[in-house]
Design a protein around this motif. Structure first.
Motif, PDB file in Angstrom:
ATOM      1  N   ARG A 595       8.234   5.640 -18.606  1.00  0.00           N
ATOM      2  CA  ARG A 595       7.917   5.821 -20.016  1.00  0.00           C
ATOM      3  C   ARG A 595       8.146   7.264 -20.482  1.00  0.00           C
ATOM      4  O   ARG A 595       8.755   7.527 -21.517  1.00  0.00           O
ATOM      5  CB  ARG A 595       6.448   5.446 -20.238  1.00  0.00           C
ATOM      6  CG  ARG A 595       6.088   5.186 -21.649  1.00  0.00           C
ATOM      7  CD  ARG A 595       4.568   5.149 -21.815  1.00  0.00           C
ATOM      8  NE  ARG A 595       4.215   5.958 -22.967  1.00  0.00           N
ATOM      9  CZ  ARG A 595       4.275   5.510 -24.210  1.00  0.00           C
ATOM     10  NH1 ARG A 595       4.597   4.264 -24.456  1.00  0.00           N
ATOM     11  NH2 ARG A 595       3.995   6.302 -25.219  1.00  0.00           N
ATOM     12  N   ASP A 596       7.662   8.218 -19.676  1.00  0.00           N
ATOM     13  CA  ASP A 596       7.802   9.628 -20.055  1.00  0.00           C
ATOM     14  C   ASP A 596       9.255  10.042 -20.189  1.00  0.00           C
ATOM     15  O   ASP A 596       9.606  10.851 -21.038  1.00  0.00           O
ATOM     16  CB  ASP A 596       7.146  10.529 -18.993  1.00  0.00           C
ATOM     17  CG  ASP A 596       5.643  10.360 -18.988  1.00  0.00           C
ATOM     18  OD1 ASP A 596       5.114   9.774 -19.954  1.00  0.00           O
ATOM     19  OD2 ASP A 596       5.006  10.818 -18.028  1.00  0.00           O
ATOM     20  N   LYS A 597      10.071   9.489 -19.294  1.00  0.00           N
ATOM     21  CA  LYS A 597      11.480   9.875 -19.328  1.00  0.00           C
ATOM     22  C   LYS A 597      12.179   9.313 -20.545  1.00  0.00           C
ATOM     23  O   LYS A 597      13.038   9.959 -21.130  1.00  0.00           O
ATOM     24  CB  LYS A 597      12.177   9.420 -18.044  1.00  0.00           C
ATOM     25  CG  LYS A 597      11.803  10.337 -16.900  1.00  0.00           C
ATOM     26  CD  LYS A 597      12.631  10.129 -15.675  1.00  0.00           C
ATOM     27  CE  LYS A 597      12.287  11.224 -14.666  1.00  0.00           C
ATOM     28  NZ  LYS A 597      12.346  10.774 -13.295  1.00  0.00           N
ATOM     29  N   VAL A 598      11.789   8.102 -20.936  1.00  0.00           N
ATOM     30  CA  VAL A 598      12.383   7.528 -22.147  1.00  0.00           C
ATOM     31  C   VAL A 598      12.080   8.444 -23.323  1.00  0.00           C
ATOM     32  O   VAL A 598      12.962   8.767 -24.131  1.00  0.00           O
ATOM     33  CB  VAL A 598      11.844   6.101 -22.408  1.00  0.00           C
ATOM     34  CG1 VAL A 598      12.372   5.561 -23.725  1.00  0.00           C
ATOM     35  CG2 VAL A 598      12.240   5.168 -21.269  1.00  0.00           C
ATOM     36  N   ILE A 599      10.857   8.914 -23.390  1.00  0.00           N
ATOM     37  CA  ILE A 599      10.478   9.813 -24.486  1.00  0.00           C
ATOM     38  C   ILE A 599      11.243  11.126 -24.399  1.00  0.00           C
ATOM     39  O   ILE A 599      11.751  11.634 -25.393  1.00  0.00           O
ATOM     40  CB  ILE A 599       8.949  10.065 -24.459  1.00  0.00           C
ATOM     41  CG1 ILE A 599       8.221   8.750 -24.733  1.00  0.00           C
ATOM     42  CG2 ILE A 599       8.559  11.123 -25.482  1.00  0.00           C
ATOM     43  CD1 ILE A 599       6.733   8.800 -24.523  1.00  0.00           C
ATOM     44  N   SER A 600      11.361  11.639 -23.184  1.00  0.00           N
ATOM     45  CA  SER A 600      12.036  12.923 -23.057  1.00  0.00           C
ATOM     46  C   SER A 600      13.508  12.816 -23.454  1.00  0.00           C
ATOM     47  O   SER A 600      14.068  13.750 -24.014  1.00  0.00           O
ATOM     48  CB  SER A 600      11.857  13.488 -21.656  1.00  0.00           C
ATOM     49  OG  SER A 600      12.955  13.198 -20.844  1.00  0.00           O
ATOM     50  N   PHE A 601      14.107  11.670 -23.188  1.00  0.00           N
ATOM     51  CA  PHE A 601      15.517  11.526 -23.576  1.00  0.00           C
ATOM     52  C   PHE A 601      15.679  11.210 -25.062  1.00  0.00           C
ATOM     53  O   PHE A 601      16.728  11.463 -25.633  1.00  0.00           O
ATOM     54  CB  PHE A 601      16.224  10.506 -22.684  1.00  0.00           C
ATOM     55  CG  PHE A 601      16.554  11.070 -21.334  1.00  0.00           C
ATOM     56  CD1 PHE A 601      17.502  12.078 -21.209  1.00  0.00           C
ATOM     57  CD2 PHE A 601      15.899  10.643 -20.189  1.00  0.00           C
ATOM     58  CE1 PHE A 601      17.795  12.638 -19.978  1.00  0.00           C
ATOM     59  CE2 PHE A 601      16.176  11.195 -18.951  1.00  0.00           C
ATOM     60  CZ  PHE A 601      17.124  12.199 -18.840  1.00  0.00           C
ATOM     61  N   ARG A 602      14.639  10.675 -25.663  1.00  0.00           N
ATOM     62  CA  ARG A 602      14.658  10.556 -27.132  1.00  0.00           C
ATOM     63  C   ARG A 602      14.698  11.976 -27.704  1.00  0.00           C
ATOM     64  O   ARG A 602      15.467  12.280 -28.612  1.00  0.00           O
ATOM     65  CB  ARG A 602      13.417   9.786 -27.598  1.00  0.00           C
ATOM     66  CG  ARG A 602      13.387   9.431 -29.075  1.00  0.00           C
ATOM     67  CD  ARG A 602      12.794  10.507 -29.958  1.00  0.00           C
ATOM     68  NE  ARG A 602      11.551  11.050 -29.418  1.00  0.00           N
ATOM     69  CZ  ARG A 602      10.350  10.716 -29.833  1.00  0.00           C
ATOM     70  NH1 ARG A 602      10.227   9.843 -30.804  1.00  0.00           N
ATOM     71  NH2 ARG A 602       9.283  11.265 -29.293  1.00  0.00           N
ATOM     72  N   ASN A 603      13.863  12.847 -27.144  1.00  0.00           N
ATOM     73  CA  ASN A 603      13.856  14.237 -27.598  1.00  0.00           C
ATOM     74  C   ASN A 603      15.207  14.910 -27.352  1.00  0.00           C
ATOM     75  O   ASN A 603      15.699  15.657 -28.188  1.00  0.00           O
ATOM     76  CB  ASN A 603      12.761  15.029 -26.887  1.00  0.00           C
ATOM     77  CG  ASN A 603      11.385  14.492 -27.193  1.00  0.00           C
ATOM     78  OD1 ASN A 603      11.218  13.638 -28.065  1.00  0.00           O
ATOM     79  ND2 ASN A 603      10.377  14.992 -26.487  1.00  0.00           N
ATOM     80  N   PHE A 604      15.760  14.594 -26.219  1.00  0.00           N
ATOM     81  CA  PHE A 604      17.062  15.159 -25.869  1.00  0.00           C
ATOM     82  C   PHE A 604      18.139  14.702 -26.858  1.00  0.00           C
ATOM     83  O   PHE A 604      18.976  15.489 -27.298  1.00  0.00           O
ATOM     84  CB  PHE A 604      17.432  14.755 -24.440  1.00  0.00           C
ATOM     85  CG  PHE A 604      18.788  15.215 -24.003  1.00  0.00           C
ATOM     86  CD1 PHE A 604      19.094  16.566 -23.935  1.00  0.00           C
ATOM     87  CD2 PHE A 604      19.774  14.292 -23.646  1.00  0.00           C
ATOM     88  CE1 PHE A 604      20.350  17.000 -23.527  1.00  0.00           C
ATOM     89  CE2 PHE A 604      21.030  14.719 -23.235  1.00  0.00           C
ATOM     90  CZ  PHE A 604      21.323  16.075 -23.174  1.00  0.00           C
ATOM     91  N   ALA A 605      18.070  13.413 -27.203  1.00  0.00           N
ATOM     92  CA  ALA A 605      19.040  12.880 -28.162  1.00  0.00           C
ATOM     93  C   ALA A 605      18.975  13.688 -29.455  1.00  0.00           C
ATOM     94  O   ALA A 605      19.999  14.063 -30.035  1.00  0.00           O
ATOM     95  CB  ALA A 605      18.758  11.403 -28.441  1.00  0.00           C
ATOM     96  N   ASN A 606      17.787  13.974 -29.871  1.00  0.00           N
ATOM     97  CA  ASN A 606      17.630  14.740 -31.100  1.00  0.00           C
ATOM     98  C   ASN A 606      18.172  16.155 -30.954  1.00  0.00           C
ATOM     99  O   ASN A 606      18.723  16.724 -31.884  1.00  0.00           O
ATOM    100  CB  ASN A 606      16.149  14.781 -31.476  1.00  0.00           C
ATOM    101  CG  ASN A 606      15.961  15.144 -32.922  1.00  0.00           C
ATOM    102  OD1 ASN A 606      16.557  14.533 -33.802  1.00  0.00           O
ATOM    103  ND2 ASN A 606      15.160  16.162 -33.162  1.00  0.00           N
TER     104      ASN A 606
END
Length: 750
Positions: A595-606
């Motif tokens: 879960r945390d990684k999904v969020i971190s890659f959402r941030n990365f996408a941004n």
RNA sequence: GGAGUCGUGGCUCAGCGGUAGAGCGUCGCAUUCACAUUGCGAAGGCCGAUGGUUCGAAUCCAUCCGACUCCACCA
């Protein structure tokens, strides 16, 4: 460009852009090297689960990478009919309507399941699209497509001609009350208290819950290390029975628990799974005492005709009278197998089943991996394969389900009067019995039309043929094990044996799937591939781990911990979900849903989005509206470059190498990590911040634009939507504005 | 009962023979700068336990404890 990247505004549009461009469909070009993956078909019995989503993410990553490298890439999508599982799911819907499979003849039931599956298939196709999978829809296959069935039937015919098919007894879960067999999946285990009887058995005393199976005993077993009985091993003992005295051999086998009861076990191969297997190991006679009607048969002498429970009472009483019953433990608790349908006791029974002789098929398949012709990643999974190959027995390929490919064997009812059949007559009444007698009362047509099941004795005469022979023939009602047909999946999807696809794309490059099905599926594909074509169907096998729930346990409906990947997809975007899952599985081990990684890659996408936004704002401000307005980066700029420019280019060069190396070794999360840190730390935090106010704006912007676009290429296979979205937003800053990122070329080392 | 994988900072995991790493979380500070889905900084780990191999072990071996998973389920 907006301040934030909103995946909802882009994903759908971009997928159709790709699809319309034809990028998913490769050209058969002899000058190009092919790169092929066959998608392990998700089950058409429901929606895709998190594991399927991971599978799509990994395979799409490989395919996009190779496509950009200039290979002629083919990724074939499909769905699986998933025999048992689908039929059980369907039967649940029947139950809600107060019906069951016994209310329909075989053909009607098949059609009903087919309708049910067609709905689910559509859902899965939509999910595959939503994941951004660059699969070639023009080559889509379903495991029950007519051409698939044709190939599978042909293979069976070939196996038969080669003498590799036979019928033999096999232990199945049979319910005498329902009159049918059940899959292991359909059998429930219940704890129950039953009397445990201690019987006098020649020189021994032994414990059993089922004294009525005594007439089927063909040995007595003890543990090989049990000192108490060592002297008896291999000897014959004489036992006083109810019918007469009889002789049994004492065998030694480790399946006996010396601490249980007296440490002596009676062996009844015909009615117990353990005993059956022990029987195979020791070559014991199989002597059935219970018939398909649930009653004792002629082997039980005067007890023949009694139902099991009734027989038990009488037999126990008679044993007592004869002084053969030593004691009864009334408080014995054990687990019994019952059928899921009515909760009746399962009677393990041997019935004739279809088998494939495995020896000739498995040896080359075993060697292919030993010799490295097929490589398994990660390496530590390989031992599982070898252990399986070493222990693999002949393969029972018949299943007593309707939903599947029907075995193409035909019985002439005039030659096989003792076929046992069950059918619905014209009044929809269930009729069962021997065909010889029933055909006096019913016409062949009526029987054939209403046929539900057919059990042919082992001695039955049959013909193997794709189509019905002339005459009064009934087709086998068993279907193939799902893995028998899906074991030929790489062949059927490529149109074996004569198509252009087969000639160009076979063997495929990598088979990517969950390690769970290494034995069930991967090994069978290698066997069939080599058997039919002489070549294994793929060069590499990459096995990914199982995605567990957030609590570290396997997802299951009963635990209520199932993660619906679509919720994450909706909230954080497909790219973030894909990248999160990919970086969760570093080396093919099982992992908890990250879960945390999904969020971190959402941030990365941004972050990636905003680097692009910054670039476009600055270029606009400085008057570089089109690609040609700005100095374009090239090797002969060297003299103008500052040290930080050179460093960045050098780092990017290293990044490209690292990404290629990691992907070549199937180290996806390592690749993801290096790109992440390059773009966030090296490109955005360092280079961009430190060079914002340079005087030679044209040089730094040129370097920046160049490295950024190339980074997008490296990132594209991982996060296809956002990278393509930016690529389109920055159209004017590209040399070839019309080109899609999906079809662009992979960065060369600079 | 058989087999496999894993025990590393609060959480999820990478590292697998040579001076402890990431993401998330936590704490402090910053802010009309492309981005608060942000920036800067900080705290936090004797790498499950015990033995052994080695100049050197989170990393190799053995044993134990614990977690998860698959298979077989007891006459």
């Amino acid at each position: 460009m907006d301040k934030r990247y909103d995946h909802k505004l882009y994903e759908e549009k971009i997928y159709s852009l790709w699809e319309k461009s034809g990028a998913f469909t490769p050209k058969i070009d002899p000058k190009k090297k092919p790169y092929t993956i066959v998608l392990p078909p998700p089950n058409a019995s429901g929606r895709m689960h998190t594991g399927n989503v991971l599978m799509i993410a990994i395979e799409d990553l490989l395919i996009r990478w190779k496509r950009m490298q200039g290979f002629s890439t083919l990724w074939i999508p499909g769905t699986d009919h998933a025999g048992f599982e689908t039929q059980i799911t369907f039967e649940r819907t029947l139950k809600e309507k107060g019906k069951s499979r016994f209310d329909f003849d075989r053909n009607t039931l098949y059609k009903k399941i087919e309708e049910f599956v067609l709905e689910n298939k559509g859902l899965i196709e939509e999910q595959i699209r939503n994941m951004g999978a660059s699969v070639d829809w023009s080559r889509y296959k379903f495991t029950l497509d007519p051409d698939v069935i044709e190939t599978v039937v042909n293979t069976f015919e070939k196996l038969h001609k080669d003498g590799l098919v036979y019928r033999d007894n096999y232990m199945v879960n049979y319910c005498p009350i329902c009159g049918t067999t059940f899959a292991d999946l359909e059998v429930k285990h219940k704890e129950r208290k039953d009397p445990l009887y201690f019987l006098k058995y020649g020189p021994f005393s032994l414990a059993t819950v089922r004294p009525e199976t005594k007439f089927g005993d063909t040995a007595v077993a003890v543990h090989p290390d049990d000192k108490r009985y060592k002297q008896y091993i291999g000897k014959e003992i004489e036992v006083e029975g109810l019918l007469s005295k009889f002789k049994l051999t004492v065998i030694a086998d480790t399946f006996v628990d010396p601490k249980f009861g007296t440490g002596v076990v009676k062996v009844t191969p015909a009615h117990d799974k353990n005993d059956y297997e022990a029987g195979l190991r020791h070559n014991l006679e199989i002597k059935p005492v219970i018939g398909l009607d649930g009653k004792l048969n002629e082997n039980a002498g005067k007890y023949a005709g009694l139902a099991v429970t009734a027989a038990r009472k009488i037999i126990v009483e008679d044993l007592r009278k004869k002084g053969l019953l030593e004691k009864i433990d009334e408080n014995y608790i054990h687990t019994v197998a019952v059928c899921y349908k009515g909760g009746h006791d399962i009677e393990p029974t041997i019935l004739p089943n279809w088998f494939v002789k495995v020896k000739k098929l498995k040896e080359p398949a075993h060697n292919a991996v030993k010799e490295g012709v097929v490589k398994i990643y990660p390496k530590w999974q390989e031992s599982k394969y070898h252990r399986w190959m070493e222990s693999m027995q002949d393969w029972p390929i018949s299943r007593q389900v309707v939903w599947g490919i029907r075995i193409p064997a035909w019985y002439d009812i005039n030659d096989n009067k003792n076929l046992l059949i069950t059918f619905l007559n014209n009044k929809k009444e269930t009729v069962s019995g021997e065909i010889g007698k029933l055909s006096e009362k019913y016409s062949f047509e009526e029987i054939e039309k209403g046929l539900q099941t057919l059990i042919a004795p082992q001695s039955a005469k049959y013909v193997i043929a794709a189509h019905k022979p002339k005459g009064e023939f009934l087709q086998e009602t068993d279907t193939f094990d799902t893995w028998f047909s899906s074991g030929q999946w790489p062949l059927v999807t490529l149109g074996y044996p004569n198509s252009k696809d087969y000639k160009y794309f076979y063997p495929t490059d990598v088979l990517e799937t969950a390690w769970e099905i290494l034995r069930l599926w991967v090994s069978r594909m290698i066997m069939f591939g080599i058997y039919l074509t002489g070549k294994p169907p793929f060069k590499d096998v990459y096995l990914h781990g199982i995605v567990r729930a957030l609590d570290g346990k396997k997802m299951s409906k009963s635990l209520g911990n199932v993660i619906n990947p679509e919720e994450y997809q909706e909230e954080f975007g497909t790219d973030a979900l894909r990248m999160g899952l990919i970086s969760g599985t570093a080396n093919g081990k099982d992992f908890n849903f990250p879960r945390d990684k999904v969020i971190s890659f959402r941030n990365f996408a941004n972050k990636v989005w905003n680097i692009g936004r910054f670039l476009s704002i600055v270029l606009e401000k400085e008057g570089y509206k089109k690609y040609d307005d700005l100095l374009s980066y090239s090797k002969d700029m060297e003299s103008k470059l500052k040290q930080e420019d050179k460093d960045l280019v050098k780092k990017f060069d290293q990044l490209t190498k690292d990404v290629n190396t990691c992907l070549g070794k199937y180290r996806f999360s390592d690749a993801a990590e290096v790109i992440y840190h390059f773009m966030w730390d090296d490109l955005a935090s360092n280079y961009l911040e430190n060079n914002k106010n340079r005087v030679d704006k044209d040089v730094t912007l040129s370097v920046f634009r160049h490295v950024y676009f190339n980074s997008l290429k490296l990132l594209h296979p991982f996060m296809p939507f956002i990278t393509e979205a930016i690529w389109q937003e920055l159209k004017n800053q590209r040399k070839y504005p019309e080109q899609l990122l999906i079809s662009s070329s992979w960065p060369e080392n600079m």
